[in-house]
Design a protein around this motif. Sequence first.
Motif, short mmCIF file in Angstrom:
data_model
loop_
_atom_site.label_atom_id
_atom_site.label_comp_id
_atom_site.label_asym_id
_atom_site.label_seq_id
_atom_site.Cartn_x
_atom_site.Cartn_y
_atom_site.Cartn_z
N GLY A 52 -7.89 1.00 2.30
CA GLY A 52 -8.66 0.98 3.73
C GLY A 52 -10.11 1.07 3.73
O GLY A 52 -10.71 1.45 2.66
N ALA A 53 -10.48 0.91 4.76
CA ALA A 53 -12.08 0.85 4.75
C ALA A 53 -12.60 2.42 4.53
O ALA A 53 -13.61 2.54 3.98
N THR A 54 -11.89 3.24 4.99
CA THR A 54 -12.12 4.69 5.04
C THR A 54 -12.50 5.10 3.51
O THR A 54 -13.27 6.06 3.16
N GLY A 145 -5.48 8.34 4.16
CA GLY A 145 -6.20 7.92 5.18
C GLY A 145 -5.19 8.13 6.41
O GLY A 145 -4.10 8.47 6.30
N HIS A 151 -0.14 6.75 11.54
CA HIS A 151 0.65 6.45 10.18
C HIS A 151 -0.14 6.83 8.86
O HIS A 151 -1.37 7.03 8.68
N TYR A 181 -8.69 -7.66 7.88
CA TYR A 181 -9.28 -7.71 6.48
C TYR A 181 -8.67 -9.05 5.94
O TYR A 181 -9.11 -9.02 4.64
N LYS A 214 -10.03 6.77 15.17
CA LYS A 214 -9.04 7.51 14.66
C LYS A 214 -8.87 8.92 15.41
O LYS A 214 -8.14 9.68 15.34
#
Length: 255
Positions: A52-54, A145, A151, A181, A214
Amino acid sequence: MLQTKRAYTEKEINGLHLRIYASHQYLYSDAVKILFNHLSTSKNRNIGLATGATFEPFYAELVSQCKAMGKERLEVNTFNLDEYLGLSRDDPNTYATYMQRHLFSKIAVEGSFIPNSNAAYPEIEASFYENLIRSKGGIGLQYLGIGTNGHIGFNEPGTATDTITHTVELSESTISSNSIYFKTARMPHKAITMGIGTILSADKIVLIATGKSKSAAIMGSVMQDPSPDVPASALRMHGNATILIDAPAASSLRL
Ligand code: GLP
């Protein structure tokens, strides 16, 4: 050398160790230091990885710290949390490709494992992956993440806390968050993920979340009553889980 001692505010809440950072630079630098500390103190060199981007800045920082130490190889086995189903393994949208792009093309590792996105029998692949993790000695340090719906991996709201690696139908919320994405293919609606039970079996867990999107998931995970409706709230029963967040992700917490 970064002085990280005063880079964050620290709280113990509901069994979770929480650090709130003003700067992403310090957050990611510390997230990588936790890996090196783990490797210097634990014999279990199986590391659970997230995407993921994180996690893009996490891998950039890991590569940078490795290069600064003159390391081109890490003596670890990596196990990714999850993978989409129904894409060829070299599809640019798979997490296998993501890992290659952000880490494995830059730093070698002893072994890297990720569920097969193109498995002919996904349920068998899921059970094979769970058994693989166990046969290698379990996860020593698991990075996570979090989705905007709380989730972890692809364990969607409603997932029981004792689930092992399994196949999932992704929720509308996840499809809507992650489809941005997918530039070159339709986003799959199915995936394989380590279960919440698999995640809770790790010796140590580090969850990273950044950004206002988030904040509700972090609030639900940290402060509301633990519930399968917010899968990350299961981390409270682990006993060795650290959450690294920035101020926007912490903005709904009443501290
Ligand atoms: C996906 C992954 C999760 C990840 C989440 C957050 O759904 N399966 O493991 O935690 O995305 O992604 P991002 O960091 O892009 O918000």
